[in-house]
Design a protein around this motif. Structure first.
Motif, PDB file in Angstrom:
ATOM      1  N   ILE A 136    -111.358 -37.491  61.361  1.00 46.01           N
ATOM      2  CA  ILE A 136    -111.438 -36.142  61.085  1.00 46.01           C
ATOM      3  C   ILE A 136    -109.953 -35.627  60.775  1.00 46.01           C
ATOM      4  N   PHE A 137    -109.605 -35.148  59.594  1.00 48.90           N
ATOM      5  CA  PHE A 137    -108.342 -34.663  59.251  1.00 48.90           C
ATOM      6  C   PHE A 137    -108.433 -33.154  59.216  1.00 48.90           C
ATOM      7  N   ILE A 138    -107.525 -32.693  60.105  1.00 54.73           N
ATOM      8  CA  ILE A 138    -107.208 -31.237  60.583  1.00 54.73           C
ATOM      9  C   ILE A 138    -105.846 -30.562  60.027  1.00 54.73           C
ATOM     10  N   THR A 139    -106.127 -29.403  59.459  1.00 54.95           N
ATOM     11  CA  THR A 139    -105.107 -28.678  59.129  1.00 54.95           C
ATOM     12  C   THR A 139    -105.174 -27.082  59.478  1.00 54.95           C
ATOM     13  N   PHE A 241    -112.825 -33.521  56.403  1.00 51.19           N
ATOM     14  CA  PHE A 241    -111.897 -32.654  56.434  1.00 51.19           C
ATOM     15  C   PHE A 241    -111.893 -31.196  56.999  1.00 51.19           C
ATOM     16  N   TYR A 242    -111.344 -30.642  57.957  1.00 51.60           N
ATOM     17  CA  TYR A 242    -111.350 -29.459  58.643  1.00 51.60           C
ATOM     18  C   TYR A 242    -110.064 -28.504  58.210  1.00 51.60           C
ATOM     19  N   GLY A 243    -110.457 -27.450  57.577  1.00 49.51           N
ATOM     20  CA  GLY A 243    -109.254 -26.389  57.377  1.00 49.51           C
ATOM     21  C   GLY A 243    -109.820 -24.953  57.525  1.00 49.51           C
ATOM     22  N   LEU A 254    -108.536 -30.723  47.858  1.00 52.72           N
ATOM     23  CA  LEU A 254    -108.882 -32.044  47.781  1.00 52.72           C
ATOM     24  C   LEU A 254    -110.302 -32.307  47.223  1.00 52.72           C
ATOM     25  N   ALA A 255    -111.256 -31.298  47.528  1.00 51.79           N
ATOM     26  CA  ALA A 255    -112.530 -31.775  46.899  1.00 51.79           C
ATOM     27  C   ALA A 255    -112.323 -31.894  45.146  1.00 51.79           C
ATOM     28  N   ALA A 256    -111.600 -31.363  44.567  1.00 55.45           N
ATOM     29  CA  ALA A 256    -111.334 -31.274  43.102  1.00 55.45           C
ATOM     30  C   ALA A 256    -110.576 -32.517  42.785  1.00 55.45           C
ATOM     31  N   TYR A 257    -109.595 -32.929  43.466  1.00 56.08           N
ATOM     32  CA  TYR A 257    -108.373 -33.807  43.167  1.00 56.08           C
ATOM     33  C   TYR A 257    -109.118 -35.102  43.584  1.00 56.08           C
ATOM     34  N   ILE A 266    -115.024 -28.875  55.942  1.00 58.76           N
ATOM     35  CA  ILE A 266    -115.539 -27.802  56.769  1.00 58.76           C
ATOM     36  C   ILE A 266    -114.629 -26.918  56.607  1.00 58.76           C
ATOM     37  N   LEU A 267    -115.210 -25.833  55.815  1.00 55.88           N
ATOM     38  CA  LEU A 267    -114.068 -24.464  55.392  1.00 55.88           C
ATOM     39  C   LEU A 267    -114.295 -23.455  56.245  1.00 55.88           C
TER      40      LEU A 267
END
Length: 377
Positions: A136-139, A241-243, A254-257, A266-267
């Protein structure tokens, strides 16, 4: 035997009986005193040793990561959130199992051979299980919020994402990044009046550009590409990803690139990409407060019990700006607390942040009125 000699003998016997107990009970205090006077350098050396052991435990699970000691793009470091309000200082982050470091990324990703900057990360592995699940990447949001300040203290000692490694990433320019775009000048504006706010922003900008910081490099697009660099350096194939808030902007980029690299998004509190985020933030704050005041005025009980909430809030902000109050905050479910200072700006943002939660929202009329009475009184 004289009375004096008898008294001395009695005292000796009593002292001989008590002395072993005094020594026994003093051991914990002596130990605590010794721990307190251990030189700071020794404590740092111990943290460094634990950090490297954490890394060895992490790698031994079968993670195909590049050795940080041989990789110029990744540097192991002691966790920067080890002291202060963001962490329980009774245990170091390394003792809690965290691995921290810096990932070097291009200042401009279109110029990979150009200047580089450093992105702070904190890894909290699930040491008990092999790394077979995507991490899980979190920012954080903000823009400008520090994920390393917020999330380690929120997650420890409980874990989220069962059997997944947690990678907490600070965005370029934030508190622990190099360079940091934090503006201490702006905090001075609260002491000198809101009308000086723009001036202090200009002072900060002049200081940063005077140090050679290219502010044009600090964009959402570049931040999203930093995350891809973090993934590559750490060797993960995919991640979740969680932001939150502004962090949802990063998630959408990120979803586009990199759609093939994102297992799930998770938005939390979505801010659509076309949104003029910073300008709309101010108008949204005003709308939240106006709707809150109107709701109270239209409710007979609220309007009777808590009249003139806008006036009370403005008065409290003004008084706190003139005379900030020192407070002590207790950490829930612990014996620890820390001192802080609250001024008008921090109280205003506390009211705004409290409106995010339904149960806090209902208590705001009482909080505003009670605080105005306490300060004015």
């Amino acid at each position: 035997m004289t009375t004096k000699n008898k008294t001395i003998q009695i005292i000796k016997r009593i002292f001989g009986f008590i002395l072993p107990f005094l020594i026994l009970f003093s051991i914990p205090f002596i130990f605590f005193f010794i721990i307190r006077i251990i030189p700071y350098e020794a404590k740092v050396d111990n943290r460094q040793e634990i950090l490297e052991k954490n890394w060895d435990r992490f790698v031994s699970r079968g993670v195909r990561w590049i050795d940080p000691f041989d990789n110029e793009n990744f540097e192991l470091t002691l966790c920067p959130f080890s002291e202060g309000d963001s962490w329980d200082e009774s245990i170091s982050p390394e003792e809690a199992g965290f691995i921290c470091g810096f990932v070097s990324v291009p200042l401009f990703h279109d110029l990979p051979e150009g200047d580089t900057i450093q992105i702070p990360i904190a890894i909290w592995p699930d040491y008990a299980n092999p790394p077979y699940k995507e991490p899980i990447f979190i920012t954080h949001g903000g823009p400008g919020g520090s994920a390393l300040v917020m999330y380690p203290r929120m997650f420890y000692p409980d874990r989220i994402g069962n059997q997944r490694d947690i990678i907490i990433i600070d965005q370029r320019g934030t508190q622990y990044a190099e360079p940091s775009l934090v503006c201490p000048e702006v905090t001075e504006s609260s002491k000198n009046g809101v009308e000086d706010y723009q001036d202090y922003l200009r002072y900060c900008r002049a200081r940063l550009t005077g140090k050679g910081v290219d502010l044009a490099a600090f964009t959402t697009s570049e931040i999203a590409k930093d995350f891809e660099d973090v993934r590559q350096v750490l060797g993960y194939k995919e991640y979740n990803f969680y932001g939150v808030s502004y962090g949802t902007h990063i998630g959408q980029y990120l979803a586009a690139y990199y759609p093939d690299r994102i297992r799930s998004l998770i938005l939390d509190g979505v801010a659509p990409i076309p949104l003029d985020y910073l300008n709309r933030s101010v108008s949204t704050h005003n709308r939240i407060l106006n709707e809150f005041f109107i709701n109270c005025e239209q409710d007979s009980f609220c309007s009777e019990q808590y009249p003139d909430l806008p006036g009370k809030l403005n008065k409290t902000i003004e008084l706190l700006n003139q005379n900030p109050k020192k407070i002590r905050i207790h950490i829930p479910n612990s014996l620890y607390s820390f001192a802080d200072e609250i001024n008008g700006e921090s109280f205003y943002y506390y009211i705004l942040s409290s409106s995010y939660l339904d149960n806090n929202y209902a208590a705001l009329p009482y909080i505003i009125q009670r605080r105005e009475v306490d300060i004015a009184g």
